[in-house]
Design an enzyme around this catalytic site. Sequence first.
Site, PDB file in Angstrom:
ATOM      1  CE  LYS A 112      -4.082  -2.236   0.875  1.00 22.99           C
ATOM      2  NZ  LYS A 112      -3.610  -3.626   0.791  1.00 22.99           N
TER       3      LYS A 112
HETATM    4  C1  LIG Z   1      -4.031  -4.804   0.072  1.00 30.74           C
HETATM    5  C2  LIG Z   1      -3.153  -6.019   0.022  1.00 30.74           C
HETATM    6  C3  LIG Z   1      -3.313  -7.021  -0.950  1.00 30.74           C
HETATM    7  C4  LIG Z   1      -4.425  -6.981  -1.984  1.00 30.74           C
HETATM    8  O1  LIG Z   1      -4.225  -5.981  -2.955  1.00 30.74           O
HETATM    9  P1  LIG Z   1      -5.480  -5.469  -3.826  1.00 30.74           P
HETATM   10  O2  LIG Z   1      -4.970  -4.313  -4.600  1.00 30.74           O
HETATM   11  O3  LIG Z   1      -6.522  -5.078  -2.822  1.00 30.74           O
HETATM   12  O4  LIG Z   1      -5.907  -6.604  -4.678  1.00 30.74           O
HETATM   13  C5  LIG Z   1      -2.432  -8.099  -0.960  1.00 30.74           C
HETATM   14  N1  LIG Z   1      -1.464  -8.204  -0.029  1.00 30.74           N
HETATM   15  C6  LIG Z   1      -1.271  -7.261   0.922  1.00 30.74           C
HETATM   16  C7  LIG Z   1      -0.197  -7.452   1.920  1.00 30.74           C
HETATM   17  C8  LIG Z   1      -2.107  -6.133   0.987  1.00 30.74           C
HETATM   18  O5  LIG Z   1      -1.922  -5.213   1.956  1.00 30.74           O
END
Ligand SMILES: *Cc1c(COP(=O)(O)O)cnc(C)c1O
Length: 496
Positions: A112
Amino acid sequence: MNLMYHSTRNKSIKVTASQAILQGLSPDGGLFVPETIPQLSKSVEELAGMNYRELAYEVLSKFLTDYSEEELKDCINKAYDDKFDTPEIAPLKKVGKMNYLELFHGATIAFKDMALSILPHLLTKAARKNNINDDIVILTATSGDTGKAALAGFADVKGTKIIVFYPKDGVSRVQEKQMVTQKGDNTYVIGIKGNFDDAQTGVKKIFNDTDLKEKMEKAGYRFSSANSINIGRLVPQIVYYIYAYMEIYKRNELKSGEKINFVVPTGNFGNILAAYYAKKMGLPIDKLICASNDNKVLYDFFSTGVYDRNREFFLTISPSMDILVSSNLERLIYHISGEDTQKTAELMQALNNGGRYEISTDMRTNLKDFCGGYATIEETKKAIYEVYKETGYVMDTHTAVAAAVYEKYFKNDIDPAMTVIVSTASPYKFSESVLEALGIENIPEDDYEQAKLLREVSKVPIPGAVEELNNAKIRHTRVCKVGEMKAQVENILKII
Ligand SMILES: *Cc1c(COP(=O)(O)O)cnc(C)c1O
């Protein structure tokens, strides 16, 4: 000519990039999509010669055309700096024959950060550009990861305040600790006596409260959102797919124009959608492999053409992928329907009403870029154990879902050297589950002791984000009832 954005449900709702970033969601409930997808115009040699920041400028300047060169470069320099613990920003690690694209070197050690470290800067510039002089108040409900990444991104960004609500008893100890120790005079963290849905519903109510909106305007504030459907989060995510391709190219492992595959651990469908956009820009990508955990609504969608959220919800060891409505899938639906906004609106209405929709045969044909797969908790743990045993590399539980999916469906058909596992979190963020998967007994309760044990096993230094937590001062102690959320906001903004 500016590249314009319109709603996935109505082409006449049209805005510039900066307006799309400010608004987040289109007023009709649709998501903003670019009218056309810009093409990569530089040669592979030229792109391969760029560092992460230069490549970020190359991509962002094509999508966010109403920002000046100076504005974009300023955003990029403020985002991708020494908050990341490596100058490569998104290093591509070769482990055995397999490539891992590590997207967890930012402030909160999860992917993120790749977008949330730049979004605050894009947002504040968007406000100035559209003659909005109000301070921007970011309101977020979080189940753990997004809240911390947003807090870290917006901390001490001039002209913004960020308020995060989390379920007091519904997040992990590390996640809570990460949030309540957040620095920055403009950050506010509040635990609520309720679950994540209560937090989310409460935030939506505050967004739609006209009385509050008036008071806010008088006091010089306006709300905005940092959640993953914002185009300002999607576009920065395209960059690392191109970066990964160029890294393999620079190793002389690719012939001219040769295609590679990505396996993406998926929840809200934001990360993998960015890969799809990279492909549409002309990056040589063959398969986009969408990896799910036991909440395999996307796997079922790719195999049957039916999206159905009416099913049991599982809590897994990859919590950031525990999700049944993948919001960003709406953008893919729009593209595979031949950019048919009416069809997209119909399907989303069906999802809203009955929790289910089915796509046509034509639309299914347009899904050929994607494959789906899923891994159970046991398969995920086994992947962590086996990769460690063979190579010494320790993956987190989300990355391991992707690795397990590759192993389960594709290892006989797809060359590992041409495949990239997208690595979305540091194993230190989920130490306990990782240590368990590695078969380690007598795991200590204290999270810092767990981290020290993981360091012994993985030979990877403990990230700063975890070190910091050890002696961090608790700065946020607010707790409220669900019905008091609005009063908390008014109190923080002093608009009672
Ligand atoms: C948010 C997240 C995901 C999923 O990503 P999306 O863009 O929501 O598909 C996968 N792994 C981690 C560690 C995340 O924080």
